[in-house]
Design a protein around this motif. Structure first.
Motif, PDB file in Angstrom:
ATOM      1  N   LEU A  33       0.789  -0.858  -0.052  1.00 34.30           N
ATOM      2  CA  LEU A  33       0.025   0.080   0.030  1.00 34.30           C
ATOM      3  C   LEU A  33       0.556   1.089   0.056  1.00 34.30           C
ATOM      4  O   LEU A  33       0.531   2.256  -0.669  1.00 34.30           O
ATOM      5  CB  LEU A  33      -0.937   0.138   1.223  1.00 34.30           C
ATOM      6  CG  LEU A  33      -2.022  -1.146   1.179  1.00 34.30           C
ATOM      7  CD1 LEU A  33      -2.693  -0.911   2.636  1.00 34.30           C
ATOM      8  CD2 LEU A  33      -3.200  -0.875   0.271  1.00 34.30           C
ATOM      9  N   LEU A  58       1.878   2.090  -3.698  1.00 31.78           N
ATOM     10  CA  LEU A  58       0.692   2.483  -4.147  1.00 31.78           C
ATOM     11  C   LEU A  58      -0.166   3.642  -3.886  1.00 31.78           C
ATOM     12  O   LEU A  58      -1.178   4.075  -3.997  1.00 31.78           O
ATOM     13  CB  LEU A  58      -0.621   1.377  -4.159  1.00 31.78           C
ATOM     14  CG  LEU A  58       0.011   0.307  -4.937  1.00 31.78           C
ATOM     15  CD1 LEU A  58      -1.056  -1.112  -4.834  1.00 31.78           C
ATOM     16  CD2 LEU A  58       0.414   0.191  -6.290  1.00 31.78           C
ATOM     17  N   LEU A  76      -7.632   6.178  -2.433  1.00 30.33           N
ATOM     18  CA  LEU A  76      -6.925   5.488  -1.291  1.00 30.33           C
ATOM     19  C   LEU A  76      -6.423   6.233  -0.228  1.00 30.33           C
ATOM     20  O   LEU A  76      -5.601   7.361  -0.551  1.00 30.33           O
ATOM     21  CB  LEU A  76      -5.828   4.532  -1.968  1.00 30.33           C
ATOM     22  CG  LEU A  76      -5.143   3.535  -0.956  1.00 30.33           C
ATOM     23  CD1 LEU A  76      -5.913   2.365  -0.691  1.00 30.33           C
ATOM     24  CD2 LEU A  76      -3.816   3.001  -1.759  1.00 30.33           C
ATOM     25  N   THR A  86      -9.863   2.368  -8.235  1.00 26.58           N
ATOM     26  CA  THR A  86      -9.069   2.274  -7.321  1.00 26.58           C
ATOM     27  C   THR A  86      -8.850   0.767  -6.769  1.00 26.58           C
ATOM     28  O   THR A  86      -7.806   0.024  -6.576  1.00 26.58           O
ATOM     29  CB  THR A  86      -8.919   3.063  -6.057  1.00 26.58           C
ATOM     30  OG1 THR A  86      -8.793   4.500  -6.463  1.00 26.58           O
ATOM     31  CG2 THR A  86      -8.200   2.690  -4.974  1.00 26.58           C
ATOM     32  N   LEU A 136      -5.890  -2.186  -7.158  1.00 27.84           N
ATOM     33  CA  LEU A 136      -5.516  -2.854  -6.158  1.00 27.84           C
ATOM     34  C   LEU A 136      -5.389  -4.223  -6.412  1.00 27.84           C
ATOM     35  O   LEU A 136      -4.306  -5.077  -6.169  1.00 27.84           O
ATOM     36  CB  LEU A 136      -6.285  -2.914  -4.784  1.00 27.84           C
ATOM     37  CG  LEU A 136      -6.334  -1.298  -4.056  1.00 27.84           C
ATOM     38  CD1 LEU A 136      -7.083  -1.262  -2.967  1.00 27.84           C
ATOM     39  CD2 LEU A 136      -4.850  -1.074  -3.689  1.00 27.84           C
ATOM     40  N   GLN A 172      -2.475  -5.362  -8.405  1.00 33.91           N
ATOM     41  CA  GLN A 172      -1.192  -5.587  -7.651  1.00 33.91           C
ATOM     42  C   GLN A 172      -1.212  -6.809  -6.654  1.00 33.91           C
ATOM     43  O   GLN A 172      -0.309  -6.859  -5.798  1.00 33.91           O
ATOM     44  CB  GLN A 172      -1.137  -4.146  -6.994  1.00 33.91           C
ATOM     45  CG  GLN A 172      -0.971  -3.130  -7.909  1.00 33.91           C
ATOM     46  CD  GLN A 172       0.628  -3.000  -8.797  1.00 33.91           C
ATOM     47  OE1 GLN A 172       1.388  -3.840  -8.433  1.00 33.91           O
ATOM     48  NE2 GLN A 172       0.231  -2.958 -10.113  1.00 33.91           N
ATOM     49  N   ILE A 196      -3.799  -7.225  -4.402  1.00 37.37           N
ATOM     50  CA  ILE A 196      -4.401  -6.795  -3.251  1.00 37.37           C
ATOM     51  C   ILE A 196      -5.804  -7.014  -2.896  1.00 37.37           C
ATOM     52  O   ILE A 196      -6.387  -6.190  -3.819  1.00 37.37           O
ATOM     53  CB  ILE A 196      -3.921  -5.400  -2.659  1.00 37.37           C
ATOM     54  CG1 ILE A 196      -2.486  -5.296  -2.650  1.00 37.37           C
ATOM     55  CG2 ILE A 196      -4.561  -4.960  -1.446  1.00 37.37           C
ATOM     56  CD1 ILE A 196      -1.808  -3.792  -2.146  1.00 37.37           C
ATOM     57  N   HIS A 206      -8.827  -6.536  -0.510  1.00 38.00           N
ATOM     58  CA  HIS A 206      -9.397  -5.526   0.881  1.00 38.00           C
ATOM     59  C   HIS A 206     -10.119  -6.680   1.695  1.00 38.00           C
ATOM     60  O   HIS A 206      -9.825  -6.691   2.830  1.00 38.00           O
ATOM     61  CB  HIS A 206     -10.416  -4.420   0.515  1.00 38.00           C
ATOM     62  CG  HIS A 206     -10.484  -3.688   1.415  1.00 38.00           C
ATOM     63  ND1 HIS A 206     -11.456  -3.767   2.567  1.00 38.00           N
ATOM     64  CD2 HIS A 206     -10.108  -2.396   1.687  1.00 38.00           C
ATOM     65  CE1 HIS A 206     -11.408  -2.989   3.511  1.00 38.00           C
ATOM     66  NE2 HIS A 206     -10.489  -1.864   3.043  1.00 38.00           N
TER      67      HIS A 206
END
Length: 540
Positions: free
Chosen positions: A119, A122, A128, A180, A184, A187, A189, A191
């Motif tokens: 994070l 990014l 974000l 966004t 994420l 990449q 990621i 949540h």
């Protein structure tokens, strides 16, 4: 200097204190204490740079504190890795891992560190909350991210007159968040906790994502205390069979959109597994475009294998691109008609046999209407012809309600947020981040379709966006304090390892860098590993 700055701040709001017994801004007593296992108020971290204030959140993998950054003279948030299910606080502030939980601690600590370092890289994403630092101390890891004047998205919705908002308003607020979220996912990621309480509405009128946790704290029946938002968590997060992926976040985001439009929380996924009904009041349903309702149906399918799989597909369905309409129509035909949003109506008072007959007839009629609507959405020419016949007219050509093609602009040099806000109704965007030594972070450097080309509405365009410089100059670190050096190198994007202390006979060299593995003064790739050898304690 740092110690005095922090000591003179109210730990509850971080505003300056005067000589009174309580804060003039929030009335918090000056001598307030914070109970264990929370860090004591005004605890200093990172060589006194951060002063800890009140805890604002505690969940499965850690604690978030309001804090003051004395170096930059601003309020921030500091998140501490502290899973209370497997650790307790020692007298020296170091977490003590419970016996038998050592492996779980190490795995979760590694995941926590990797999440927040990713994070940090990014932090240029428009929707974000920006992470500014990650560092190790007290036997654990801390992440620092920006503090801003904001309220949760739930509070924002509750402040609205009706408790909900229109589709046009929701689209302007949440589509940048969806973009966004897609970045994420690209990449790696996830949540796993998107809800109205982990999205934040700022004074600038924008919504941003916060509330990150590792996967072990977002899945039931694990070794950590799980934080699952009922109504927003997908079925696979309750320990039910089903792999988690981008579709897990898509379910949660769609549930947030449902809450924003309808004004009530959706039923939790476990309940919907046995009685799958999404209720939309008639007076609200008539104000929501049919394609948006259809997108919500696909994204909120209870079982992950039936659900919208990618952010790109969900965005396309929310903007009613032709390809998405065809794909979602095919998907809906495969799904049971019981998944169609139900319009609330008074309960009939007729006898059971008549009501059953009417119900069966209604289901058949409703299914027929849905198939007809889907057919008309796919084939607009047929829709126009049918409407013309109903009105006693003869139509010779379909009515064109949008341009057949758009000219692709030159996005290079534009801020990604501006591109998404201005052009998201014309094109679909996939975003790829890469380091760029000349373009500032967050700006578009290239695009997959050349400027000037004519393309149909809803065409997917990949935007290549700068993550900032790909290389950094290794500063001079030999002879400097190792803690300060580590923080500086991590902020530059390097991964820092500390070697075994070097035998030492000079007390002035204790805890200073003796050797660095990368050449000082030269450029190195961000993400490179740096080994620091450090002078140890003086040998007696």
């Amino acid at each position: 200097m740092f110690i005095n700055d922090i000591a003179q701040r109210c730990p509850a709001c971080m505003r300056p204190l005067d000589e009174t017994a309580a804060c003039l801004h929030c009335s918090t007593p000056a001598q307030t204490e914070q109970p264990a296992p929370l860090l004591p108020l005004r605890t200093l971290l990172a060589q006194g740079r951060f002063g800890i204030g009140r805890a604002v959140e505690q969940n499965g993998d850690g604690i978030t504190y309001l804090a003051f950054d004395a170096q930059y003279q601003k309020t921030v948030y500091v998140r501490e890795f502290f899973p209370a299910a497997i650790a307790v606080r020692g007298e020296d502030l170091v977490p003590l891992v419970m016996q038998g939980c050592e492996t779980t601690w190490q795995e979760c600590l590694q995941n926590f560190t990797a999440l927040w370092r990713n994070l940090l890289r990014l932090r240029g994403l428009s929707a974000l909350l920006a992470v500014t630092d990650v560092f190790e101390e007290n036997g654990t890891v801390y992440a620092v991210y920006d503090h801003s004047e904001c309220v949760t998205f739930r509070e924002f919705l509750l402040r609205s007159k009706q408790g909900n908002i229109t589709w046009d308003r929701a689209r302007s607020l949440l589509m940048p968040v969806l973009s966004t979220l897609g970045s994420l996912h690209q990449q790696g990621i996830l949540h796993r906790g998107i809800s109205p309480t982990t999205l934040f509405y700022g004074t600038d009128g924008k919504v941003r994502i916060g509330g990150f946790s590792i996967w072990q704290a977002r899945t039931a029946h694990g070794e950590l205390n799980a934080n699952i938002a009922d109504g927003y968590a997908a079925l696979e997060q309750y320990g039910v069979d089903g792999k988690q992926g981008a579709w897990t976040d898509i379910y949660a985001f769609a549930a947030v959109l449902y809450r924003a439009l309808v004004g009530t929380d959706p039923d939790d996924a476990v309940s919907r597994r046995h009685n799958d009904r999404l209720m939309v009041p008639a007076q609200i349903a008539e104000r929501i475009p049919a394609y948006v309702l259809n997108a919500l149906i696909n994204a909120m399918q209870v079982f992950p294998e039936d659900r919208t799989r990618t952010v790109e597909q969900f965005r396309a369905e929310l903007t009613a691109s032709p390809a998405a309409v065809h794909q979602s129509a095919t998907q809906r035909i495969r799904h049971s008609t019981s998944n169609i949003p139900q319009v609330q109506a008074p309960t009939p008072q007729a006898d059971d046999s008549k009501f059953l007959a009417l119900k069966i007839a209604g289901i058949i009629l409703g299914a027929g209407i849905v198939v007809t609507i889907i057919f008309l959405l796919i084939y607009p020419a047929t829709r126009e012809s049918m409407f013309g016949l109903f009105e006693g007219q003869t139509t010779t050509a379909p009515v064109v309600t949008q341009p057949m093609e758009y000219e692709v602009p030159d996005f290079a040099g534009m801020l990604l947020e501006e591109v998404e806000d201005e052009f998201s109704t014309q094109f679909q965007f996939a975003v790829r981040y890469a380091y760029h030594d000349t373009m500032q972070e967050g700006y578009v450097t290239d695009q997959s379709i050349a400027p000037g080309e004519q393309v149909p509405p809803g065409t997917a365009i990949t935007l290549f966006v700068s993550s900032g410089p790909g290389t950094e100059i290794m500063p001079n670190v030999v002879g400097r304090n190792v803690t300060q050096v580590r923080q500086e190198l991590q902020a530059l994007g390097f991964v820092v390892d500390i070697g075994t202390p070097v035998a030492n006979s000079d007390p002035d060299r204790v805890n200073t860098v003796e050797h660095v593995s990368l050449t000082e003064g030269q450029r190195h790739l961000r993400g490179s590993r740096v080994l620091l050898r450090v002078w140890g304690e003086v040998d007696n």
